[in-house]
Write an enzyme that holds these catalytic residues in place. Structure first.
Site, PDB file in Angstrom:
ATOM      1  N   ASP A 102       0.828  -1.205   0.000  1.00 48.09           N
ATOM      2  CA  ASP A 102       0.000   0.000   0.000  1.00 48.09           C
ATOM      3  C   ASP A 102       0.865   1.257   0.000  1.00 48.09           C
ATOM      4  OD1 ASP A 102      -2.386  -1.249  -0.156  1.00 48.09           O
ATOM      5  OD2 ASP A 102      -3.200  -0.522   1.747  1.00 48.09           O
ATOM      6  N   GLU A 103       1.922   1.225   0.798  1.00 46.53           N
ATOM      7  CA  GLU A 103       2.833   2.378   0.830  1.00 46.53           C
ATOM      8  C   GLU A 103       3.501   2.569  -0.524  1.00 46.53           C
ATOM      9  OE1 GLU A 103       5.549   2.005   4.053  1.00 46.53           O
ATOM     10  OE2 GLU A 103       4.113   2.778   5.511  1.00 46.53           O
ATOM     11  N   LEU A 104       3.821   1.452  -1.198  1.00 48.44           N
ATOM     12  CA  LEU A 104       4.419   1.546  -2.525  1.00 48.44           C
ATOM     13  C   LEU A 104       3.478   2.266  -3.492  1.00 48.44           C
ATOM     14  CD1 LEU A 104       6.589   0.903  -4.605  1.00 48.44           C
ATOM     15  CD2 LEU A 104       5.532  -1.346  -4.926  1.00 48.44           C
TER      16      LEU A 104
END
Length: 417
Positions: free
Chosen positions: A43-45
């Site tokens: 998700d952070e990516l």
């Protein structure tokens, strides 16, 4: 990173973490075999890539113990983790994660397999992050310097202040080829030369120096980003037979088409400057020509490549070869990296000359070798140089292997000079 189970309708990115990404200038994304296990990481990516698409953050991918083709296609050691994700999360979310990894592999990065050890990897990452941050800091001062130079009507460039040895003469020669005052045509200019000679550095500084002369300007660091088709020759042909893989490639192609359309809309019907780095096939040049087809006369398109035949075959008339540094320039650049001064100490002068020859007077090799020898005694220098002498090609490869992935040595994608 500890992964938290995602609740339906709730983002796993906390406000503090999201804000931290938003305020960052550089994101170092380390992808290992266990990376797909963490939904939070994936998700952070997506968030990081979103900011990257908006030109708000630079990304440095690190492939730690896993190869890019495997990450790109989620095969081999990454296949099982993604099958498990498919059981836990909606298919749309898993597909979005796959597309994110696919996009990540299209950004130049480092592979730990081809670095000497973790210590060297950390040093390399630190150097590259500092380089990116220094570029952010230099943007405003450089613009001020450019205006001052313009007002004084002089061709002297501020590159010596920036410590870029030998760049002045290249800049002046290239500015003559560009002839920005002429508005008679949309002019293509080819910059070519062997890997590590400083083509990207030259192209970036020409772009920064001249972009204010144009109504629109775009710098593309990899030609593949605006090419209409994507191929991955490093992957076996059979990997394309999977429906899932085909969908990912189609999505990536659509993404690249969108970027091409965005660039076209920006440069069309304007006097524009477009610089495209890492051009490696004729189709890319044809795609670029299509993009600039509606540019106003007086526009300039700079193609950066290692292969002169590409620009010749396309009929580019204005071509500039970036040659290795002169003898005195090479010694000066090497001294800056090895001793943090303009000239080597008397006791190291002859060894420095040997080092410059070993590097073939190539800026990138000189900088990397100089940094690796910094602080070492004369005996260590002699031992290292002796290993490299005899075959210049092997010597350069040995130097470059300290900082670059083996399969990308010839491309020298990162310019650290």
């Amino acid at each position: 990173m500890k992964d938290d189970v995602l609740q339906e309708g709730v983002s796993c990115l906390g406000s503090d973490r999201s804000e931290g990404i938003r305020e960052s200038k550089v994101a170092v994304v380390v992808v290992s075999r266990s990376y797909p296990i963490s939904a939070r990481c994936l998700d952070e990516l997506q968030t990081i890539l979103s900011f990257h698409d908006e030109r708000r953050i630079s990304i440095l991918p690190i492939f730690y113990g896993v190869d890019e083709p495997v990450v790109r296609k989620q095969t081999k050691e990454l296949a099982e983790p993604f099958r498990n994700l498919s059981k836990k999360y909606p298919s749309e979310k898993v597909q979005a994660w796959k597309i994110a990894l696919l996009k990540l592999t299209n950004i130049s990065g480092q592979n730990s397999r081809y670095l000497i050890d973790d210590g060297w990897m950390v040093e390399t990452i630190t150097s590259q992050v500092l380089r990116v941050l220094s570029e952010y800091k230099r943007v405003k001062p450089r613009a001020t310097i450019s205006r001052t130079v313009s007002n004084k009507k002089t061709d002297t460039l501020p590159t010596k202040v920036l410590g870029l040895v030998g760049l002045d003469r290249h800049m002046l020669a290239l500015k003559e080829l560009l002839d920005v005052k002429s508005k008679a045509e949309v002019r293509f200019i080819g910059i070519y030369g062997q890997g590590g000679v400083g083509k990207t550095t030259l192209a970036r500084h020409v772009y920064e120096e001249l972009r204010d002369n144009f109504h629109a300007h775009v710098f593309v660091d990899k030609a593949v980003k605006i090419c209409q088709q994507v191929t991955d020759e490093s992957c076996p042909e059979e990997t394309y037979t999977s429906k899932e893989i085909q969908e990912e490639d189609q999505e990536m192609t659509r993404s690249l088409s969108v970027e091409a359309d965005v660039i076209k809309s920006k440069v069309s019907h304007r006097r524009s400057l477009l610089v495209v780095d890492c051009v490696d096939n004729i189709k890319q040049i044809k795609d670029i020509a299509e993009i600039v087809g509606l540019c106003c006369p007086g526009s300039r398109v700079i193609l950066v490549t290692q292969d002169k035949k590409l620009v010749d075959d396309f009929g580019v008339e204005h071509v500039y070869e970036v040659q290795p540094l002169r003898y005195d320039e090479a010694l000066q650049l090497f001294s800056q990296s090895a001793f943090k001064q303009q000239h080597p100490p008397a006791t190291f002068e002859s060894l420095s000359l040997r080092a410059a020859r070993v590097c073939g007077f190539l800026p990138l090799s000189l900088k990397i070798l100089g940094s690796s020898l910094q602080g070492k005694d004369g005996e260590y220098w002699k031992k290292e140089l002796q290993k490299m002498e005899g075959s210049q090609e092997k010597a350069i490869r040995r130097v470059m292997k300290k900082s670059f992935m083996k399969e990308k040595v010839d491309a020298f994608i990162f310019s650290l000079i």
